[in-house]
Write a protein that holds these residues in place. Structure first.
Motif, PDB file in Angstrom:
ATOM      1  N   ALA A 157       0.838  -1.296  -0.079  1.00  0.00           N
ATOM      2  CA  ALA A 157       0.021   0.103   0.105  1.00  0.00           C
ATOM      3  C   ALA A 157       0.875   1.266   0.157  1.00  0.00           C
ATOM      4  O   ALA A 157       1.858   1.360   0.582  1.00  0.00           O
ATOM      5  N   VAL A 158       0.397   2.232  -0.687  1.00  0.00           N
ATOM      6  CA  VAL A 158       1.007   3.560  -0.748  1.00  0.00           C
ATOM      7  C   VAL A 158       0.815   4.296   0.395  1.00  0.00           C
ATOM      8  O   VAL A 158      -0.426   4.739   0.695  1.00  0.00           O
ATOM      9  N   LEU A 159       1.808   4.516   1.275  1.00  0.00           N
ATOM     10  CA  LEU A 159       1.805   5.546   2.786  1.00  0.00           C
ATOM     11  C   LEU A 159       1.870   6.686   2.558  1.00  0.00           C
ATOM     12  O   LEU A 159       1.307   7.518   3.151  1.00  0.00           O
ATOM     13  N   ARG A 160       2.727   7.148   1.742  1.00  0.00           N
ATOM     14  CA  ARG A 160       3.226   8.621   1.496  1.00  0.00           C
ATOM     15  C   ARG A 160       3.483   8.853  -0.055  1.00  0.00           C
ATOM     16  O   ARG A 160       4.119   7.798  -0.695  1.00  0.00           O
ATOM     17  N   VAL A 161       3.683   9.962  -0.460  1.00  0.00           N
ATOM     18  CA  VAL A 161       3.880  10.318  -1.852  1.00  0.00           C
ATOM     19  C   VAL A 161       5.171  11.502  -1.567  1.00  0.00           C
ATOM     20  O   VAL A 161       4.822  12.288  -1.031  1.00  0.00           O
ATOM     21  N   ASN A 162       6.359  10.959  -2.109  1.00  0.00           N
ATOM     22  CA  ASN A 162       7.354  12.058  -1.899  1.00  0.00           C
ATOM     23  C   ASN A 162       6.950  13.368  -2.689  1.00  0.00           C
ATOM     24  O   ASN A 162       6.584  13.231  -3.913  1.00  0.00           O
ATOM     25  N   SER A 163       7.446  14.427  -1.713  1.00  0.00           N
ATOM     26  CA  SER A 163       6.989  15.781  -2.591  1.00  0.00           C
ATOM     27  C   SER A 163       8.178  16.277  -3.130  1.00  0.00           C
ATOM     28  O   SER A 163       8.450  15.710  -4.479  1.00  0.00           O
ATOM     29  N   ALA A 164       9.075  17.348  -2.734  1.00  0.00           N
ATOM     30  CA  ALA A 164      10.082  17.728  -3.725  1.00  0.00           C
ATOM     31  C   ALA A 164      11.332  17.725  -3.100  1.00  0.00           C
ATOM     32  O   ALA A 164      11.392  17.756  -1.920  1.00  0.00           O
ATOM     33  N   TYR A 165      12.365  17.671  -3.953  1.00  0.00           N
ATOM     34  CA  TYR A 165      13.895  17.904  -3.596  1.00  0.00           C
ATOM     35  C   TYR A 165      13.993  19.360  -3.680  1.00  0.00           C
ATOM     36  O   TYR A 165      13.981  19.876  -4.908  1.00  0.00           O
ATOM     37  N   ILE A 166      14.192  20.382  -2.739  1.00  0.00           N
ATOM     38  CA  ILE A 166      14.484  21.717  -2.848  1.00  0.00           C
ATOM     39  C   ILE A 166      15.740  22.029  -2.827  1.00  0.00           C
ATOM     40  O   ILE A 166      16.730  21.686  -1.871  1.00  0.00           O
TER      41      ILE A 166
END
Length: 199
Positions: A189-198
């Motif tokens: 199951a997908v628990l988190r979606v990675n956002s951005a490398y800043i």
């Protein structure tokens, strides 16, 4: 700079800080090459590459910044989703014909993308979405197609994974990994979606 991990569960995110990543240990971003989870592929929208996960036969979840926080109102050809199931298999390509963004910050950097043609179950089966946070110490895996050395394109375009445990901090994200999932090992199951490398 740092990358932000976006919590994405139906149960809510208040108790979970997501996956915090820093650039103090850049040697560990490469992970292990994998062909597991063919439902995790790459998207190309507007000239950029991100990671995305199939959650129904014709819907992907990724990061909203990968589509410039935009939302389409009419079907069209807005990019492609690509899956490769094994090193000796050709890439399967699917047209992205609609997308919708939610939010403009690190806690809401989520987009849903619609495919013009459903992905057959013989190519990839959709991932489920996590309904609750697993207990701390549970094994989870980060997937992404990003670079292996920050500030370069080295390694981009190859799916890699890194296993760690729920409740710990990791430093594995690199540009191109945005939109990719953190999955629970026991269920996929997908628990988190990675956002951005800043930068």
């Amino acid at each position: 700079g740092r990358a932000l991990g976006l919590c994405f569960t139906v149960a809510g995110c208040a108790a979970d800080p997501g996956v915090e990543v820093g650039n103090d240990n850049p040697a560990v971003v490469d992970g292990t090459i994998t062909w597991e989870h063919p439902e995790v592929g790459t998207i190309y929208v507007g000239g950029g590459m991100c990671t995305a996960t199939l959650v129904t036969a014709d819907v992907l979840v990724s990061a909203a910044h990968c589509v410039d926080f935009g939302t389409t109102s009419r079907p069209g050809n807005y990019g492609r989703f690509m899956i490769q199931t094994a090193p000796d298999q050709p890439q399967q390509r699917y047209t992205i014909d609609l997308y919708r963004s939610f939010g403009r910050d690190g806690r809401m950097d989520v987009a849903l993308l619609h495919l013009a043609t459903p992905v057959p179950a013989t190519v990839a089966r959709p991932a489920s979405l996590g309904m609750a946070h697993p207990p701390d110490g549970s094994p989870v895996t980060l997937f992404g197609y990003g670079c292996t050395r920050r500030n370069t394109s080295l390694g981009s375009g190859q799916k890699r994974k890194f296993e760690f445990t729920q409740g710990t901090v990791t430093a594995r994200l690199c540009p191109g990994d945005a939109g990719g999932p953190v999955m629970e090992n026991s269920t996929g199951a997908v628990l988190r979606v990675n956002s951005a490398y800043i930068l």
